[in-house]
Design a protein around this motif. Structure first.
Motif, short mmCIF file in Angstrom:
data_model
loop_
_atom_site.label_atom_id
_atom_site.label_comp_id
_atom_site.label_asym_id
_atom_site.label_seq_id
_atom_site.Cartn_x
_atom_site.Cartn_y
_atom_site.Cartn_z
N ALA A 141 0.82 -1.21 0.00
CA ALA A 141 0.00 0.00 0.00
C ALA A 141 0.85 1.26 0.00
O ALA A 141 0.43 2.32 -0.48
CB ALA A 141 -0.93 0.01 1.21
N CYS A 142 2.07 1.17 0.52
CA CYS A 142 2.95 2.33 0.60
C CYS A 142 3.55 2.70 -0.75
O CYS A 142 3.96 3.83 -0.98
CB CYS A 142 4.06 2.07 1.62
N SER A 143 3.62 1.74 -1.65
CA SER A 143 4.15 1.98 -3.00
C SER A 143 3.12 2.78 -3.77
O SER A 143 1.98 2.37 -3.93
CB SER A 143 4.40 0.63 -3.67
N GLY A 144 3.51 3.94 -4.23
CA GLY A 144 2.60 4.77 -5.01
C GLY A 144 1.61 5.56 -4.18
O GLY A 144 0.72 6.22 -4.72
N ILE A 158 10.79 8.63 8.08
CA ILE A 158 11.92 7.70 8.16
C ILE A 158 13.25 8.44 8.19
O ILE A 158 14.12 8.14 9.00
CB ILE A 158 11.87 6.67 7.01
N GLU A 159 13.42 9.43 7.31
CA GLU A 159 14.68 10.17 7.28
C GLU A 159 14.93 10.85 8.62
O GLU A 159 16.05 10.79 9.16
CB GLU A 159 14.66 11.19 6.15
N GLY A 160 13.92 11.48 9.18
CA GLY A 160 14.09 12.14 10.48
C GLY A 160 14.49 11.18 11.58
O GLY A 160 15.38 11.46 12.39
N ALA A 205 6.39 11.93 1.85
CA ALA A 205 6.41 12.45 3.21
C ALA A 205 6.85 11.38 4.20
O ALA A 205 7.60 11.65 5.13
CB ALA A 205 5.03 12.98 3.59
N THR A 206 6.40 10.14 3.98
CA THR A 206 6.81 9.03 4.85
C THR A 206 8.32 8.87 4.82
O THR A 206 8.97 8.77 5.86
CB THR A 206 6.13 7.71 4.41
#
Length: 192
Positions: free
Chosen positions: A160-163, A175-177, A169-170
């Motif tokens: 579900a996260c793909s596209g 994740i980056e933060g 933003a995720t």
């Protein structure tokens, strides 16, 4: 048997919960009907002709609909396919084994990890496993580590996260933060 459904942040994807284990370990994503031939269940869902992605998680199946398809039309078809599969206790993969479990990371690396960074890579993977993966699984997806080079972590969002409209933003804000906070060597996260 009852199949629950949940919405995901991706309006094109629904998460189906059969109330039992789907994958014994790992995850598996099918992005084409040809990919799905490895799984009778995946293939049956693609055979509706209205699906663009099927993702197997530990206890859920995420399905992404094609553009122009309405969930009220597709959802009953998917629920029926899932019910037939789980009630019959059919194997998840062709041949009845677990050979379809997620492709090992070594085969899908974007960049080769430098052995000198082994401790950093271990920290990154630990954070992904304990903090990130449970959150994205809750949204019907998964995340795959693809490498670390020059301070950049390469990741692939799946299911579900793909596209998903909020996938950038995720990656960038969530994740980056998190990774930058706990692993100072991380300067950026990029989609791979």
């Amino acid at each position: 048997m009852f199949i629950e459904t949940e919405t995901t942040p991706n309006p094109s994807t629904l998460k189906f919960l059969p109330g039992q284990q789907v994958m014994p370990s790992g995850s598996r994503e099918f992005t084409t009907p040809e990919d799905a031939e490895a799984s009778p269940l995946g293939q049956a869902i693609f055979d509706t002709g209205e699906v663009t992605n099927v993702f197997f998680g530990s206890d859920f199946v995420s399905v992404s609909k094609a553009p122009g398809v309405d969930w009220p039309d597709l959802k009953p078809q998917v629920v029926s396919i899932l019910l037939d599969h789980f009630v019959s206790q059919a194997p998840l993969f062709a041949g009845g084994d677990a050979s379809g479990i997620a492709v090992p990371a070594e085969e899908t690396m974007v960049v080769e990890d430098d052995p000198a960074n082994a401790e950093i890579v271990e920290q990154i993977n630990e954070l992904l496993e304990t903090r990130v993966r449970p959150a994205v699984a809750g949204d019907g997806g998964d995340i795959a580590y693809r490498g670390f080079k020059d301070g950049v972590v390469y990741l692939t969002l799946q299911g579900a996260c793909s596209g998903c409209p909020s996938s950038t933003a995720t990656l960038k804000h969530g994740i980056e933060g998190l990774l930058k906070h706990y692993v100072p060597e991380v300067v950026e996260v990029r989609a791979a």
